[in-house]
Enzyme design. Structure first.
Site, PDB file in Angstrom:
ATOM      1  CG  HIS A  84      64.455 113.513  48.971  1.00  0.00           C
ATOM      2  ND1 HIS A  84      65.012 114.366  49.892  1.00  0.00           N
ATOM      3  CD2 HIS A  84      63.129 113.788  48.967  1.00  0.00           C
ATOM      4  CE1 HIS A  84      64.053 115.110  50.446  1.00  0.00           C
ATOM      5  NE2 HIS A  84      62.901 114.776  49.900  1.00  0.00           N
ATOM      6  CE  LYS A 128      57.347 115.432  53.521  1.00  0.00           C
ATOM      7  NZ  LYS A 128      56.585 116.667  53.208  1.00  0.00           N
ATOM      8  CG  ASP A 143      53.318 116.964  54.931  1.00  0.00           C
ATOM      9  OD1 ASP A 143      52.323 117.055  54.186  1.00  0.00           O
ATOM     10  OD2 ASP A 143      54.427 117.463  54.652  1.00  0.00           O
ATOM     11  N   PRO A 144      50.915 114.066  54.350  1.00  0.00           N
ATOM     12  CG  PRO A 144      48.687 113.542  53.829  1.00  0.00           C
ATOM     13  CD  PRO A 144      49.535 114.299  54.823  1.00  0.00           C
ATOM     14  CG  ASN A 145      54.007 116.570  50.842  1.00  0.00           C
ATOM     15  OD1 ASN A 145      54.898 115.856  51.274  1.00  0.00           O
ATOM     16  ND2 ASN A 145      53.994 117.877  51.032  1.00  0.00           N
ATOM     17  CG  HIS A 169      58.289 124.017  53.968  1.00  0.00           C
ATOM     18  ND1 HIS A 169      59.216 124.592  53.114  1.00  0.00           N
ATOM     19  CD2 HIS A 169      58.017 122.790  53.466  1.00  0.00           C
ATOM     20  CE1 HIS A 169      59.464 123.742  52.136  1.00  0.00           C
ATOM     21  NE2 HIS A 169      58.760 122.653  52.324  1.00  0.00           N
ATOM     22  CG  ASN A 192      63.185 121.788  50.069  1.00  0.00           C
ATOM     23  OD1 ASN A 192      62.061 121.315  50.074  1.00  0.00           O
ATOM     24  ND2 ASN A 192      63.990 121.720  49.035  1.00  0.00           N
ATOM     25  CG  HIS A 198      64.355 118.143  54.898  1.00  0.00           C
ATOM     26  ND1 HIS A 198      63.310 118.999  55.064  1.00  0.00           N
ATOM     27  CD2 HIS A 198      63.928 117.202  54.003  1.00  0.00           C
ATOM     28  CE1 HIS A 198      62.290 118.608  54.285  1.00  0.00           C
ATOM     29  NE2 HIS A 198      62.637 117.520  53.653  1.00  0.00           N
TER      30      HIS A 198
END
Lengths: 434, 434
Positions: free
Chosen positions: B25, B193, B222-224, B329, B331, B358
């Site tokens: 980020h 994450k 969640d490993p995307n 979800h 962000n 988040h």
């Protein structure tokens, strides 16, 4: 805003002796009119299935509704909808719409949802279609809905009505009926109720309609599950041309399995006529197996039993997602139901066919909305520039409907019993018949 | 009611150096705040993705919005949503949320829909959840959302923030982070994450969380899409116990095919851990192939890019119909988005997991809602007894956010570039990495 009163009115309206695979329409159709009145004295209205069971189910909600906020009622009642997602076959294969105990909760919920939306709309000055996502169209197209019928306009005794359309038990008479209906209402498509005469006669009826109306008028045929898979395939083959270009073959064979078999065999013959259904598929629980088997290519939804306007919108998005067409089923109804259908249709982007309506079979003298019958022009109902559903109750007319109900013995719809009473004492509904 | 003005504000907020398989980020997250003002002087607000592209897409709508009726805007704009139903893979496998040009139209539509609903709610005194079907719950549960992170609280120069959580690049440090987050917010589930360190370390992280928090706290990882199918299956096997009881394995392998392969192999081993996704499945167009292949058992929806609140409700009904779980979800976001998520969640019966947020990673000093940060208590956001979204803009705070945006060079989210800038000049996102 809070609900001050909830009133439930059982009414009866004259209905002509229409035929289907279920049997014969009684001289009266039963409807229920509800009123939800707010503390401000504004009243939301709605119309749903009639007779003793729907009335009792609605009256049982009264305690929960009084004092409730109409914006919150649908959320409050939602857990009670109890959709069955386990297994399927909550279908109307063996029950006429409105008489299926498995969708009683969604019918009750839907009736209250729409009355809430009408009350909200009338309270804040907004049409219902704009409360539920906003209109994507101002005009909603409906189909002509011809039936084989006996002579008579419906009603009994002093209440007997003029027979506007006459007997129609042959291809020629049915074509005449359709032409008259188109002349009056301007319909641009035709949904023909079959499953009554020999399939060869019904095929001939569609062929005559096609010849008389031309290929620009989409034709649909609905025998309500009266045929075997073989017969369904034969009809689909015989009418491959006539049902193309916006037509469909509706519920030819019984059940999701029957529909899937018909679809498979027609596709193998290179015939892509969509199969439509409001019989094999009547709830969300039916959808996964329908999708997995490509059993239905057009869902005929109905806010009255699918659980209301928002559920119809959910269904439409689901149908769009799976590339399934969407149209709308109808039952004998008055102007409130017609306007409710029009509002939800106006706010549903994925609506791929003109909707069904029995409205031409009902009459001005029985209409309960103020100002008389809702106009259908060029085959369309236009969303009026009025709040809520855009219609209000004519209380005198409502009283006449209630009186009619009190004076007749009918308390539920039973087309088989009517068939035995008036046409053939030994008649039974047999599936498949042909 | 008519729209008099439409204002679009690009803002930036400090964001800590969080890691994911996308990279790092940036010191600032970008958001866009919009205002829709009616002729009555009432203002509806909303928050969405930030940076140049979302701002330009929103500003391009201005002409259509001025003079329009907020009840009708969603219907008016609906045809422009242009969902792609042809083919699939409109996914976030290779793009961070908010940077996918394929969902730009649904993001723009959603931003305007929610602002309309806030305006309508504030105009008539009704909370948004009760405008869209009525609340089925008053409290909406969210999960703790721990990240591996570097030291630093986000921001740059004079805007550098205190590092509330510190560096966390080991299992022990992550457990500490989670415990702190739970102590502050009362979360009752954890979404971790992953996709950042070696899978063995991430497995160990979940195992430590499980030991420390006990089996009563559902754990999600969640490993995307960072893993091969083999690695995904290995992780699923290693964590079969830890991810049971309300847990899930989110987007382990890339694409719908990868997910379906992982699911199939885990089931063959008797492991029924649900696979969740907001990467393989991000639009209605993805659903048919997902369903046909049993690729995803939990959809993580997001009203910001699925097309708004009503589309999320449609999606929820679709998921319920196909027995697919639903969660949400998130962000990097402020309180307006949090309240919008809470309102749609409150009015969505089929919501089967606590939602992601988040919000703990953002800070009081950057919040633009009047009265400061939205409270999360016992892991839940409570729907306040206020109209619309229940929050209003603090214009001074908004101005600070705009100034922050003007002073920084960031105009889109690019986690890969940040990774190269701050951590490893040669870093590239590789899928699969392990």
């Amino acid at each position: 805003m809070k609900i001050k009163d909830f009133r439930v009115h059982a009414i009866a309206i004259a209905d002509p002796p229409l035929r289907s695979s279920y049997g014969l329409h009684a001289p009266y159709a039963l409807r229920t009119i509800i009123e939800l009145e707010s503390e401000d004295g504004i009243t939301g209205i709605n119309e749903t299935y009639g007779g003793e069971a729907p009335v009792a189910a609605l009256l049982a909600m009264k305690e929960q509704l009084i004092g409730a906020d109409p914006f919150r009622i649908t959320g409050m009642l939602n857990p009670e909808m109890k959709y069955s997602h386990d297994g399927y076959d909550r279908s109307q294969t063996f029950k006429v719409p409105g008489e299926n105990p498995l969708d009683e909760t969604t019918r009750t919920f839907a009736a209250i949802e729409v009355a809430c939306l009408d009350l909200i709309g009338k309270s804040i000055g907004v049409p219902v279609c704009d409360l539920i996502g906003g209109r994507v169209r101002d005009k909603v197209a409906f189909s002509a809905y011809p039936f084989y019928k006996h002579a008579g306009g419906g009603g009994e005794g002093a209440d007997t009505r003029e027979d506007e359309y006459g007997e129609a038990l042959s291809p020629g008479a049915l074509v005449k009926q359709v032409k008259k209906m188109i002349a009056v209402y301007g319909f641009e498509s035709v949904k023909f109720k079959a499953g009554v005469l020999d399939p060869a006669v019904e095929i001939e009826t569609i062929k005559q309609l096609y010849r008389e109306l031309g290929p620009g008028v989409p034709l649909r045929i609905d025998p309500n599950s009266a045929w075997t898979v073989d017969t369904s395939v034969e009809v689909g083959k015989a009418l491959a041309v006539e049902l193309s270009g916006g037509g469909y073959l509706e519920d030819p064979a019984a059940g999701i399995d029957g529909m899937a078999a018909v679809r498979k065999r027609l596709l193998e013959m290179g015939i892509d006529t969509p199969l439509a259904s409001n019989v094999a598929i009547t709830s969300f629980g039916d959808i996964p197996v329908c999708v997995a088997n490509d059993a239905v290519q057009v869902i005929l939804c109905d806010h009255h039993y699918w659980g209301g306007m928002r559920q119809v919108q959910h269904l439409a998005k689901l149908a769009e997602t799976f590339k399934i067409g969407l149209s709308m089923h109808s039952n004998s109804h008055l102007g409130i139901s017609l306007m409710a259908m029009a509002h939800v249709a106006a706010a549903t982007p994925h609506l791929t066919y003109a909707c069904d309506t029995h409205y031409p079979w009902q009459q001005e003298k029985d209409e309960v909305v103020e100002g008389g019958r809702v106009p259908i022009k060029d085959g369309c109902v236009t969303i009026p520039d009025k709040p809520g559903l855009g219609v209000s109750l004519d209380l005198d007319q409502l009283e006449r409907g209630k009186e009619r109900y009190r004076n007749i013995p009918y308390r539920k719809r039973d087309d088989e019993a009517e068939m035995r009473r008036h046409i053939d004492p030994g008649w039974k509904r047999i599936l498949p018949r042909w």
